[in-house]
Design an enzyme around this catalytic site. Structure first.
Site, PDB file in Angstrom:
ATOM      1  CB  SER A   4       2.502  -9.995  67.017  1.00  0.00           C
ATOM      2  OG  SER A   4       3.374  -9.171  66.284  1.00  0.00           O
ATOM      3  CG  ASP A 121      10.936 -11.284  66.665  1.00  0.00           C
ATOM      4  OD1 ASP A 121      10.750 -11.093  65.449  1.00  0.00           O
ATOM      5  OD2 ASP A 121      10.030 -11.262  67.508  1.00  0.00           O
ATOM      6  CG  HIS A 177       7.321 -12.194  65.520  1.00  0.00           C
ATOM      7  ND1 HIS A 177       7.431 -11.528  66.716  1.00  0.00           N
ATOM      8  CD2 HIS A 177       6.123 -11.839  65.014  1.00  0.00           C
ATOM      9  CE1 HIS A 177       6.354 -10.796  66.914  1.00  0.00           C
ATOM     10  NE2 HIS A 177       5.537 -10.974  65.895  1.00  0.00           N
TER      11      HIS A 177
END
Length: 195
Positions: A4, A121, A177
């Site tokens: 991330s 995502d 994600h």
């Protein structure tokens, strides 16, 4: 390997601090063009867009930029000038304020870079930022790819040259994600770490 926001922070580290040298850079869901949107916004589309506007009011203040790490990669496509003037991280490492040849030279010292995007995502808005894509300036609907951006066209980071040399990879994961299937680890990521 950065997960991330760690993906763009590791890239920034490679650009700004080349010692010790980084051999591989694997960005797993990093927001390389920043984000613009409130993930998992519980309201209607209109309410969520109003929340985005409120975030714009504070995201570029010195206090917020200095104390909230997520603000450092907030990228307002509706006000690119404000973004470039006040963003303390993502605009800098993307060479959108001034060109620093050292950033490009240092990043090109990395042997291989892999950008991994999560195709479903719901946390990163827009998800295409994981591959350097982002909204076209002046609006927040139509997207442009890395290859359509000045970062690529002017080769500000050396990515175009690295791609030509076969040192750049773009991978997709069909999940949300940071939901990396075990097979993806064994088939894609672990072999890259061994090289």
């Amino acid at each position: 390997m950065g997960f991330s926001q760690g993906g763009q922070f590791l890239r920034g580290l490679a650009q700004k601090c080349p010692q010790p040298p980084m051999k591989q850079l694997i960005s797993v869901g990093g927001q390389h063009q920043g984000v613009y949107g409130f993930p998992h916004c519980p309201g209607s589309w209109f309410v969520c867009k109003e929340v985005d506007k409120l975030l714009d009011l504070g995201a570029y203040t010195d206090y917020v930029q200095n104390h909230l790490v997520q603000a450092q990669y907030w990228h307002d496509p509706l006000n690119e000038e404000k973004y470039r003037k006040h963003s303390k991280f993502i605009a800098d490492v993307n060479q959108e304020v001034t060109l620093n040849p050292t950033y490009k030279q240092n990043l090109m010292r990395v042997s291989n870079i892999t950008f991994i995007m999560f195709n479903r995502d719901t946390m990163v808005i827009p998800k295409e930022s994981e591959w350097f894509g982002f909204y076209k300036p002046g609006q927040a609907k139509e997207l442009m790819t890395l290859q359509e951006s000045d970062i690529w066209k002017q080769d500000k980071l050396g990515l175009r040259e690295m791609n030509f040399q076969g040192r750049l990879s773009f991978l997709k994961i069909e999940s949300d994600h940071l939901r990396v299937p075990e097979a993806f680890w064994t088939d894609e990521i672990i072999p890259r770490l061994k090289n």
